[in-house]
Design an enzyme around this catalytic site. Sequence first.
Site, mmCIF file in Angstrom:
data_model
loop_
_atom_site.group_PDB
_atom_site.id
_atom_site.type_symbol
_atom_site.label_atom_id
_atom_site.label_comp_id
_atom_site.label_asym_id
_atom_site.label_seq_id
_atom_site.Cartn_x
_atom_site.Cartn_y
_atom_site.Cartn_z
ATOM 1 N N GLN A 508 52.608 30.896 69.922
ATOM 2 C CA GLN A 508 53.106 31.973 69.073
ATOM 3 C C GLN A 508 53.854 31.436 67.858
ATOM 4 O OE1 GLN A 508 52.707 35.156 68.874
ATOM 5 N NE2 GLN A 508 54.293 35.570 67.346
ATOM 6 N N GLU A 509 54.648 30.402 68.072
ATOM 7 C CA GLU A 509 55.495 29.891 66.997
ATOM 8 C C GLU A 509 54.706 29.187 65.900
ATOM 9 O OE1 GLU A 509 58.559 30.203 66.237
ATOM 10 O OE2 GLU A 509 59.590 30.932 68.016
ATOM 11 N N SER A 510 53.796 28.311 66.281
ATOM 12 C CA SER A 510 53.153 27.445 65.281
ATOM 13 C C SER A 510 51.649 27.330 65.421
ATOM 14 C CB SER A 510 53.748 26.041 65.378
ATOM 15 O OG SER A 510 53.337 25.415 66.590
ATOM 16 N N TYR A 616 56.654 39.572 68.963
ATOM 17 C CA TYR A 616 56.835 38.215 69.476
ATOM 18 C C TYR A 616 56.931 38.223 71.000
ATOM 19 C CZ TYR A 616 58.983 33.566 69.936
ATOM 20 O OH TYR A 616 59.259 32.270 70.276
#
Length: 648
Positions: A508-510, A616
Amino acid sequence: MVLVTAALPQPALSAATQPPQTQPSASPELQQQRQLYQQASTALKQGKLKIAEPLIEQLTLYPLYPYLLYQRHLNQIEQLDSTSFNAFSDRFADTPLPNRLYRNWFNHLAKRKRWNTLLENFQPQRATTSQQCIQLWALLQTGAPEQAFNQVASLWVYGSSRPKACDPLFNAWINRGNFNEQHVWDRFWLALERNNSKLARYISKQLKDPQRKRTASQALSLHRKPKQLVQIKPNPNHEGYQQLVLHSLKRLGRTDPALALQQLERFSKPLALSIEQQQQLQRRFGLRLLKRYTPPESEVMEQITLNNNDHELAEWQLRNSILLQDWPTVEQQIEQLASPIRTKDRWRYWLARALKARSEPQAHDRAARLFSELSLNRSFYGFMSADILGNSYRLNHQTKPVDNPTLDQRAQLPGFARARELFHHQQRTEARREWRQASRGFSSQQHYQMAQVAQHWGWYEQAIRSAIAARQWNDLTLRFPLAYSPEIADSAESNDIEETWILAIARQESAFTPDARSHAGAMGLMQLMPSTAKETAKHAKIRYKGAQQLVDPALNLELGSSYLARLSRRYEGNRVLASAAYNAGPYRVNRWLEQRKDLPVDIWIETIPFDETRSYVQNVLSFAVIYSDRLGLPKQLFKPNEQLAALP
């Protein structure tokens, strides 16, 4: 909807049935070329042309030969002229290198004050703001002041600071007398609108008119403390009065939207606001109130909704009703949504929840049908529906057969061959540029083929991006790779948290981009802020020298997992709260828990005030389900201790 779903269910995807992701083996010839490239590149960076030249001659067939010529041009930038630049640009037009060489050459010409050559070769389509200023300065230096000065105002009157390269031009323009107070006045308001109060304060010192100076001073004061607007008396005859009040109203709406609505009513007539302006401001303030779960009085909200019939307002009204668990109102509001919005997984789920709360058997039957339909989808709401029914999750994985000859053929295209070698040499930014340029105009099928190529190379981020560009939502091996498996497994074990959770957070982050950087300054696979990384390293006794290390995947995962584990302990193993805190910060999560007390987990997630954090959390939980399947582990959206969102 969190994840796009497939029309038909497919068998579960097991890691054991997938081909391993390995780097393609390189032939001895390619290995030798790679070594020579490294030697040549190092020699060029050190300015050792005599060592580099014979190495370059041996690499004419190597994909990165253009990059060596580019570096050689940089080393010999003094000798670069229009003929050699154009020859390089024409020869390597299919690469990003001509643009890069142009920028360096342009800056060199400016530094050497070779104004005529600079003007002859100026390319507006490639020019940055700095280069625009330098080009106008060159016109000034070559005897064309009017042509230069006529274009300066549009560069100076801007709401942010301009590059230092513009300072000589701006000073000459001001000293020439082309500059006037109207320019200052216009730029002051632009800076304030951009929340650049430092620039606005600096600009205001250049005002000469006493009334404008007083208005600017008052505007700066209201910008800091917008509640002072209640003390302002209507005075529409003063210049800048409307700008002052409108800006202050908008600022007030951020901190006290209820008061902003009251002040809007007070100032609407003196400001002679149009109906459209009033409606836009009403909507802005009403939406703020809804997001705070303190909705305006019913008659005010009715007016706002009547004049601004849009789905965002309607959805936030719905969240307010969901928070109150006012199921009859929830049902009524969902039925009033426009069809494209009403049929989304999100609102079909909440309609089913509302129907389930009724006592009539018909309502329960309809709720069961909705849950059953949703449970076939691979989405957050589909997974929750499956849980309610006690059904297994449908991941709907679909992949297409690999045509190896076609993939090999595509991988050998010059742009992709360069991208592969740049990726091998850890020149990731350059590799991404090559990939984007080479895939421009591709069909979905071509993007899909290249996603498979990138996966074979172990280039996870690019495989994900290309699968998305191909709209191949259901190929879960491409979209959810088991990236950095040894490092993640070690981090999970040492921190006593789930491997699937770390995978989901990093995805999800990168999207597994090790050198990712956010606008806020977060870095690496798990998007750590340098301050968080430093504090975590100290707490966990991890060797850490500084932010430059956060692009190292192993260290980033070690630090990120350690921080995630701390959040997990803080929230007693509740991944919902810990994931929200990872995104928005523990302070905000604690505040939300205090404001909204103990709630069923689905209601708490749906009523998260930040759209980004809500998505998120939903993505992370859903991705963890997918990764559980990929690792052959039991799949569970919520653990028993996550059924209620409560402050520990």
